[in-house]
Enzyme design. Structure first.
Site, PDB file in Angstrom:
ATOM      1  N   HIS A  97      -3.769   1.722   4.735  1.00  0.00           N
ATOM      2  CA  HIS A  97      -3.299   2.983   4.373  1.00  0.00           C
ATOM      3  C   HIS A  97      -3.124   4.024   5.492  1.00  0.00           C
ATOM      4  CE1 HIS A  97      -4.848   1.471   0.630  1.00  0.00           C
ATOM      5  NE2 HIS A  97      -3.714   1.986   0.099  1.00  0.00           N
ATOM      6  N   LYS A 135       0.922  -1.092   0.015  1.00  0.00           N
ATOM      7  CA  LYS A 135      -0.090   0.072  -0.030  1.00  0.00           C
ATOM      8  C   LYS A 135       1.103   1.352  -0.033  1.00  0.00           C
ATOM      9  CE  LYS A 135      -3.866  -2.250   2.088  1.00  0.00           C
ATOM     10  NZ  LYS A 135      -4.507  -2.774   3.057  1.00  0.00           N
ATOM     11  N   SER A 186      -7.339   3.498  -1.913  1.00  0.00           N
ATOM     12  CA  SER A 186      -7.673   3.358  -0.692  1.00  0.00           C
ATOM     13  C   SER A 186      -8.983   3.460  -0.051  1.00  0.00           C
ATOM     14  CB  SER A 186      -6.882   4.493   0.223  1.00  0.00           C
ATOM     15  OG  SER A 186      -7.256   4.444   1.485  1.00  0.00           O
ATOM     16  N   MET A 187      -9.576   2.415   0.750  1.00  0.00           N
ATOM     17  CA  MET A 187     -10.861   2.614   1.028  1.00  0.00           C
ATOM     18  C   MET A 187     -11.141   3.697   2.066  1.00  0.00           C
ATOM     19  SD  MET A 187     -12.670  -0.258  -0.054  1.00  0.00           S
ATOM     20  CE  MET A 187     -13.811  -0.472   1.041  1.00  0.00           C
ATOM     21  N   GLY A 188     -10.257   3.990   2.917  1.00  0.00           N
ATOM     22  CA  GLY A 188     -10.400   5.200   3.941  1.00  0.00           C
ATOM     23  C   GLY A 188      -9.956   6.830   3.256  1.00  0.00           C
TER      24      GLY A 188
END
Length: 126
Positions: A54, A22, A95-97
């Site tokens: 991340h 990542k 990134s999901m966040g």
């Protein structure tokens, strides 16, 4: 207070030498007093195999920057596939966040750090 010279001391790219991991694209800038225009800024790329999320990378880097009097914000993330034997780096995913980083910016920074590599990017994948 950090100055532009302090920003110049921060490496544009710090990524692990091999594997898929990542990464985050971070904007760093000198802390400016309230009511004054923002100072100089630049983007940096950080990617490590040890990071499960991340946010792990961003938390580590932002903590280091705050100690130097430098503010930062995460612009997004993705993944990097680094094959040092083949001199290839591929930037992709999101990134999901933090959402998807602008891989084109990350790729330009990586090309400058690894000029003899083939560096590519794509918006697909996770």
């Amino acid at each position: 207070m950090a100055a532009a010279a302090d920003l110049a001391q921060i490496p544009d790219v710090d990524i692990d030498s091999d594997g898929v991991f990542k990464y985050v694209l971070i904007r760093v800038h000198a802390v400016s007093p309230p009511g004054t225009p923002a100072g100089e800024s630049k983007e940096i790329v950080r990617g490590y195999k040890w990071a499960e999320y991340h946010a792990d990378i961003y938390d580590k880097v932002s903590g280091e920057m705050q100690k130097k009097g430098i503010d930062c914000e995460c612009l997004g993330g993705g993944r990097i596939s680094h094959q040092s034997q083949d001199k290839k780096i591929h930037v992709y995913g999101y990134s999901m966040g933090y959402g998807r980083a602008q891989h084109s910016i990350s790729t330009e920074k990586i090309k400058a750090r690894y000029p003899d590599y083939s560096v590519t990017w794509a918006d697909d994948g996770y």
